[in-house]
Design an enzyme around this catalytic site. Structure first.
Site, PDB file in Angstrom:
ATOM      1  CB  CYS A 254      -8.612 -10.767   2.644  1.00 32.78           C
ATOM      2  SG  CYS A 254      -7.360  -9.944   1.714  1.00 32.78           S
TER       3      CYS A 254
ATOM      4  CD  GLN B 103      -3.045  -1.029   0.474  1.00 28.19           C
ATOM      5  OE1 GLN B 103      -3.251  -0.007  -0.179  1.00 28.19           O
ATOM      6  NE2 GLN B 103      -3.850  -2.066   0.413  1.00 28.19           N
TER       7      GLN B 103
END
Lengths: 84, 448
Positions: free
Chosen positions: B372, B226
């Protein structure tokens, strides 16, 4: 590179970007082109100007191709586009 | 036709109808209820939802696709074929991409290994280093707010007899350097700390951690999926030994990632995958040329435009936060507000259930946390680790702003969010009590 040629490149870039089917790509391209030309407005170094122009021309080709690809796989408009 | 979910008709039994005052600041006719009865069933949206989930994945930049297309069509050679021109041209493209990726993190191209994504890079780093040095060193340190794949790799190591320390983080989501310093022992093989958190956007003090690890001669791995392309990263300045990078978080294609492995001093790994010995034997399997090329282009664009994009994220996230905090009270920003990546804004709306809010905001693609774990209704473990109350952890929403997000989209999202939070709170008995001045924590709920 004359002022006229630079302006012509600017105009073609804007005109071509407006054809992006995707709302996000279109708006990004327009914002980026405007900011880029504004940022480089006062460039005096000829070599640097030439480099930027070449980059702009390359990007114009990319935009032309990607507008075409985008038109092959169109999606529905986004909610905010439907509001207009 | 490539139609996705276009007409979203919501059937949510829990929040079907409720009297609700129309909000005057919503100027659009769709929001302005002619009658005061709000019925979510009647909320049929024309058009595709807006995308505000940039931490889950990002759209492919058209420039990236443009660089990939030739390798999906004309140039299909195997980059490892040494006997013909088809192989050579693919190899050249892959090597160019390797250089582009190396440049964005200040590494040498030889130190870059192509993988299938950051999950694989994390697996190779953690299991690979631990297993290679496992005969002498049997301790790994990580934090409680890492991505699932790091935590799961550590769990696997625990099963193999390694000791793993999961360091807690402060309320702002940041790791305490003293804690880390104290936890490192001569037994420690690896420290793994993510650079930017995927759920709350918090930036860890990577340079300081790198310095501590270097001083104590412990390998330092960081999951920078990220962070790369969004915040400046330099493996030498920050003393990073291993770094995981993802393609699809930086407007590149999905299914490709990279792993940086330091060569001097050399970090040795045990490969997880057996095969043809590609990528210095660390990751066998044919490198997918088009994906590698796409990731390279994405890195090159990110290198050039990092400052420009960052300014845009700052502007948009400030706009979003100002609007929401200006109109709503009892909103909490999760994670440190300063040591953060502005493209990730995680907010908890007290007295509102996050899932109901996400349901109501069907015309904006948002998430309550990592993709997720978005299938489960459990509150995020990251929010629990930063000490968020159970109820606040349940009411969080992550706003992910990207390169292609517009001001209009942010305004629309903020307005809808304010509208629905107000609406949901008005039907909540808890909110009523709060308005009457009852402290909810003092209530003795009776058992039925």
């Amino acid at each position: 590179m004359s002022r006229v040629q630079v302006l012509a490149l600017y105009k073609s870039l804007i005109k071509e970007s407006q054809k992006f089917d995707s709302y996000n790509y279109r708006n990004y391209a327009l914002r980026k082109i405007r900011d880029c030309f504004r940022e480089n407005m006062n460039l005096t170094d000829n070599a640097k100007i030439k480099e930027e122009i070449l980059g702009g021309q390359k990007n114009l080709e990319i935009i032309r191709r990607q507008v075409f690809v985008g038109n092959l796989y169109k999606t529905d408009k986004l909610v905010i586009e439907m509001m207009k | 036709m490539y139609r996705c979910i276009t007409k979203i008709n919501l059937y949510n039994s829990a929040i079907l109808s409720k009297k609700c005052e129309p909000l005057t600041f919503l100027t659009n006719s769709r929001f302005l209820q002619t009658e005061t009865n709000y019925n979510i069933k009647e909320q049929v949206f024309d058009g595709r939802p807006l995308y505000l989930d940039a931490q889950a994945t990002t759209p492919l930049d058209p420039r990236v696709l443009d660089s990939m297309l030739p390798y999906l069509t004309s140039f299909y050679g195997n980059p490892h074929s040494r006997t013909h021109a088809y192989g050579w041209e693919s190899e050249e493209a892959v090597e160019k991409a390797r250089t582009q990726i190396a440049n964005i993190i200040g590494a040498d191209p030889k130190e870059i290994i192509f993988t299938s994504g950051a999950t694989e890079s994390n697996n190779i780093s953690i299991k690979g280093v631990a297993r290679f040095y496992g005969a002498k060193k049997k301790h790994v340190i990580t934090t409680q707010t890492e991505h699932k794949c790091v935590l799961d790799s550590c769990r696997a190591l625990e099963g193999e007899g390694f000791k793993v320390t999961y360091l807690p983080v402060g309320e702002n989501g940041i790791l305490s350097l003293e804690d880390l310093d104290r936890t490192i022992t001569p037994e420690t093989a690896l420290v793994s700390v993510m650079t930017v958190n995927n759920e709350i956007g918090v930036k860890q003090p990577i340079s300081e951690i790198g310095r501590i690890c270097k001083a104590k001669k412990v390998f330092f791995h960081t999951d920078a999926a990220q962070a790369v392309g969004k915040v400046p990263m330099d493996v030498n300045e920050m003393n990073i030994d291993l770094m995981s990078i993802s393609g699809h978080k930086i407007y590149g294609p999905k299914g490709v990632g990279a792993l940086y492995v330091r060569r001097r001093p050399r970090v040795r790994l045990e490969a997880l995958q057996s095969g043809g010995g590609q990528e210095r034997g660390l990751r066998s399997g044919t490198v997918p040329t088009p994906l590698a090329v796409g990731m390279g282009t994405a890195c090159e664009i990110a290198t050039k435009e990092m400052a420009y994009d960052h300014k845009w994220m700052e502007k948009l996230s400030k706009r979003l936060i100002d609007q929401i905090f200006g109109k709503l009270e009892h909103v909490i920003r999760n994670g440190d507000p300063v040591q953060t990546y502005p493209g990730c804004v995680n907010l908890s709306f007290a007295y509102v259930e996050g899932e109901s809010l996400l349901m109501a905001l069907k015309d904006v693609a948002l998430s309550s946390g990592s993709a997720c774990t978005s299938a489960s209704l459990e509150p995020s473990y990251v929010l629990r680790a930063i000490g968020a109350d159970e109820d606040l952890a349940h009411s969080s929403i992550r706003f992910g702003i990207g390169r292609f997000t517009t001001i209009e989209e942010v305004d629309y999202t903020a307005q809808k969010c304010i509208y629905h939070v107000t609406r949901l709170r008005e039907m909540s008995p808890l909110w009523e009590m709060v308005q009457e001045g009852v402290n909810l924590k003092t209530i003795q709920w009776s058992q039925h």
